[in-house]
Design an enzyme around this catalytic site. Sequence first.
Site, PDB file in Angstrom:
ATOM      1  N   GLU A  70      -2.403  -7.215  -2.898  1.00  0.00           N
ATOM      2  CA  GLU A  70      -2.908  -6.265  -1.915  1.00  0.00           C
ATOM      3  C   GLU A  70      -3.901  -5.322  -2.566  1.00  0.00           C
ATOM      4  OE1 GLU A  70      -0.264  -4.414   0.980  1.00  0.00           O
ATOM      5  OE2 GLU A  70      -1.852  -3.018   1.519  1.00  0.00           O
TER       6      GLU A  70
ATOM      7  N   ARG B 118       5.674 -18.328   7.751  1.00  0.00           N
ATOM      8  CA  ARG B 118       6.342 -17.184   8.354  1.00  0.00           C
ATOM      9  C   ARG B 118       7.694 -17.044   7.681  1.00  0.00           C
ATOM     10  NH1 ARG B 118       5.482 -14.257  13.738  1.00  0.00           N
ATOM     11  NH2 ARG B 118       6.865 -12.509  13.275  1.00  0.00           N
TER      12      ARG B 118
ATOM     13  N   ASP C  59      -8.432  -9.402  11.390  1.00  0.00           N
ATOM     14  CA  ASP C  59      -7.565 -10.500  10.977  1.00  0.00           C
ATOM     15  C   ASP C  59      -8.416 -11.721  10.675  1.00  0.00           C
ATOM     16  OD1 ASP C  59      -5.165  -9.220  11.120  1.00  0.00           O
ATOM     17  OD2 ASP C  59      -4.427 -10.291  12.884  1.00  0.00           O
TER      18      ASP C  59
ATOM     19  N   ASN D 207      -5.677 -10.099   6.220  1.00  0.00           N
ATOM     20  CA  ASN D 207      -6.260  -9.024   7.028  1.00  0.00           C
ATOM     21  C   ASN D 207      -7.039  -8.064   6.133  1.00  0.00           C
ATOM     22  OD1 ASN D 207      -4.327  -7.351   5.816  1.00  0.00           O
ATOM     23  ND2 ASN D 207      -3.042  -7.258   7.626  1.00  0.00           N
TER      24      ASN D 207
ATOM     25  N   CYS E  59       0.786  -1.237   0.000  1.00  0.00           N
ATOM     26  CA  CYS E  59       0.000   0.000   0.000  1.00  0.00           C
ATOM     27  C   CYS E  59       0.825   1.299   0.000  1.00  0.00           C
ATOM     28  CB  CYS E  59      -1.043   0.000   1.109  1.00  0.00           C
ATOM     29  SG  CYS E  59      -0.429  -0.441   2.729  1.00  0.00           S
TER      30      CYS E  59
ATOM     31  N   GLU F 243      12.420 -11.361   9.407  1.00  0.00           N
ATOM     32  CA  GLU F 243      11.681 -11.975  10.512  1.00  0.00           C
ATOM     33  C   GLU F 243      12.583 -12.509  11.603  1.00  0.00           C
ATOM     34  OE1 GLU F 243       8.616 -11.998  11.161  1.00  0.00           O
ATOM     35  OE2 GLU F 243       7.498 -11.701   9.307  1.00  0.00           O
TER      36      GLU F 243
ATOM     37  N   ARG G  14      10.297  -9.024   4.677  1.00  0.00           N
ATOM     38  CA  ARG G  14      10.382  -8.623   6.082  1.00  0.00           C
ATOM     39  C   ARG G  14      11.448  -9.446   6.765  1.00  0.00           C
ATOM     40  NH1 ARG G  14       3.971  -7.641   7.600  1.00  0.00           N
ATOM     41  NH2 ARG G  14       3.733  -6.155   5.900  1.00  0.00           N
TER      42      ARG G  14
ATOM     43  N   GLU H 179      -2.829 -16.090  11.437  1.00  0.00           N
ATOM     44  CA  GLU H 179      -3.409 -14.945  10.735  1.00  0.00           C
ATOM     45  C   GLU H 179      -3.016 -15.110   9.276  1.00  0.00           C
ATOM     46  OE1 GLU H 179      -1.416 -11.126  10.968  1.00  0.00           O
ATOM     47  OE2 GLU H 179      -2.468 -10.848   9.066  1.00  0.00           O
TER      48      GLU H 179
ATOM     49  N   ARG I 213       0.266 -17.873   2.905  1.00  0.00           N
ATOM     50  CA  ARG I 213      -0.586 -18.101   4.082  1.00  0.00           C
ATOM     51  C   ARG I 213      -1.858 -18.865   3.707  1.00  0.00           C
ATOM     52  NH1 ARG I 213       0.698 -14.348   8.797  1.00  0.00           N
ATOM     53  NH2 ARG I 213       2.952 -14.566   8.727  1.00  0.00           N
TER      54      ARG I 213
ATOM     55  N   CYS J 282      -6.892  -1.171   3.154  1.00  0.00           N
ATOM     56  CA  CYS J 282      -6.255  -2.194   2.332  1.00  0.00           C
ATOM     57  C   CYS J 282      -6.500  -3.563   2.953  1.00  0.00           C
ATOM     58  CB  CYS J 282      -4.763  -1.928   2.195  1.00  0.00           C
ATOM     59  SG  CYS J 282      -3.890  -2.031   3.750  1.00  0.00           S
TER      60      CYS J 282
HETATM   61  N1  SER Z   1      -0.573  -3.334   4.422  1.00  0.00           N
HETATM   62  C1  SER Z   1      -1.189  -4.315   5.254  1.00  0.00           C
HETATM   63  C2  SER Z   1      -0.186  -5.074   6.056  1.00  0.00           C
HETATM   64  O1  SER Z   1       0.986  -4.835   5.931  1.00  0.00           O
HETATM   65  C3  SER Z   1      -2.046  -5.226   4.446  1.00  0.00           C
HETATM   66  O2  SER Z   1      -1.335  -5.977   3.579  1.00  0.00           O
HETATM   67  O3  SER Z   1      -0.548  -5.901   6.822  1.00  0.00           O
HETATM   68 ZN    ZN Z   2      -1.673  -2.233   3.160  1.00  0.00          ZN
END
Ligand code: SER
Ligand code: ZN
Length: 525
Positions: free
Chosen positions: A361, A353, A438, A459, A312, A344, A342, A456, A491, A484
């Site tokens: 998205e 994960r 979630d 979301n 986003c 992690e 990310r 999760e 997942r 978003c």
């Molecule tokens: N931007 C939101 C998030 O990072 C939805 O993808 O969880």
């Molecule tokens: Zn987002």
Amino acid sequence: MKFNLTGRIVLNKSPEPNLPGLQKDLADFFSEANEMILTKGAPEGKGAAVTDWTLKDDNILVTIMSGRYVRAHDALLRLKKHLGIKFGKKYQLGARSVVADNYDIEFAIDRPPLAEIKVPFVQTIKLDGADLTCNISFENLSEEFLRQNYIDRIIKLVNHKIADQYYAGKSEQWEVMWSSVERDHVWSKDPTDEMQRLGWLKQGPTKGKWFYRPQLTAILRAMEQLALDHVLYPLGFQEVIQSHLVPFDIWLKTGHIAGTPNEFYYVSEPLTRDVDAWESFRDTIYVTNQVPSDKLKELITVPSMGICYAQCPGIYWSFQGSVIAEDSLPVLIFDRAANSNRYESGGRHGIERVDEFHRLEPIYIGHPEQLIELREKLIERYKYVFNEILELEWRMAWVTPWYLEQSGQVSEVSKEENGKVNGNDKNKDSVKLKGTIDFEAYLPYRGTREESEWLEYQNLSIIGDKFIDSFNIKTQRGDLWSGCSGIGLERWAAVFLAQKGLDPVNWPDKFRDVLGELPVGYRTL
Ligand code: SER
Ligand code: ZN
């Protein structure tokens, strides 16, 4: 609030101290300032005051005391401005800059701190939980520092950090809003381990990444197809493609760079593309067959961007400064080009994960009532996919909004505006206007339904005007909100396979129709 500053006005030259009239004119200037310039905008008797001053070479040393209205550092800046006006003509004297050599501030804190706190730039900080006061002192602050309102931000930061100490003790916000039926599951193994054994999946070349072989790739693509055909296209979402690289100014606006800087993959550029500059680097590789990191450090920039963390931010950036036409609202778009990365570290596990994941998205921008209606439609579409096609056991819960969490503003959670749609009180269940839902699913391999942590796997958020404001996005009339929803393919697959196993015989027909035949893959010996 009490502000006590000792500092200097740096002059353009050293005036002759005995210059006839100068001392008297300065004395008049400061006492007039105390009456006029430094009281402007403050209630009677509440302005700032110069309590002491001395001319020393090309500096006028000053001591300024104040309360909250004309804060001492603002007073110093006012003095600088007026000094030039007053002394320019007669003495050819002007102020070059100002410096605060010592600055002590006492201010009220909202709550007693639960532990010591650290804040940047301050020399000392003393918190008094009984009196609810904080004393901070600074040394040697430049004019730039004083002008930029850093002082205010630091005072706010102290109160934020105290609020965060209270929040940290509490559990995350979590409130179930809907649950599916319980279902029978075909096994209770961890699908990642089994898929590695079957050769559907291989650990990636770097931490937290995977190489998906044909079988699992087909499953992930089938999940994507479901999201496209049953959620995004029917609701009118249009696809966009954005860059994987996100410059820091975008993350400054969303708050990510202050909130989760410990989770980014940072990107450097070559300092130069000039081949000669890289000659020694290349030759060293030729000789050693290794990459010389010390040499590399000299040839690349300190990062000023990172790899996509969520899709986003880049989409908001694309609307920065725009006025969106009324007839384009709500804007419904999605990106599936940028992978999310990310760092992690300890949290990595299986395909659920990971440090790099594939996600669609959808992002929506519109009037509040349009987004609330859209949320209902999205939930309806998601329910169809999860109940009728994938036949999952899952639930929805209101949770700590990700946009507060990711921007390090968790202490703001309780202030989130919740309420009833259009003030409709007839509906007893209050519907939240903003926040994150979630979607969580039961993973049999983690233990019992009751005791294990559900995953999760998706979301959905309505964010309000937070990002609309930061990116200065406008509409022709009315309020503009955004939101978003993250559709993570790994997942979805992790949940499906954990509940339904790896044998297509056990998979729901509607899913098999989308998937077709599972690819045969290949054998390595
Ligand atoms: N931007 C939101 C998030 O990072 C939805 O993808 O969880
Ligand atoms: Zn987002």
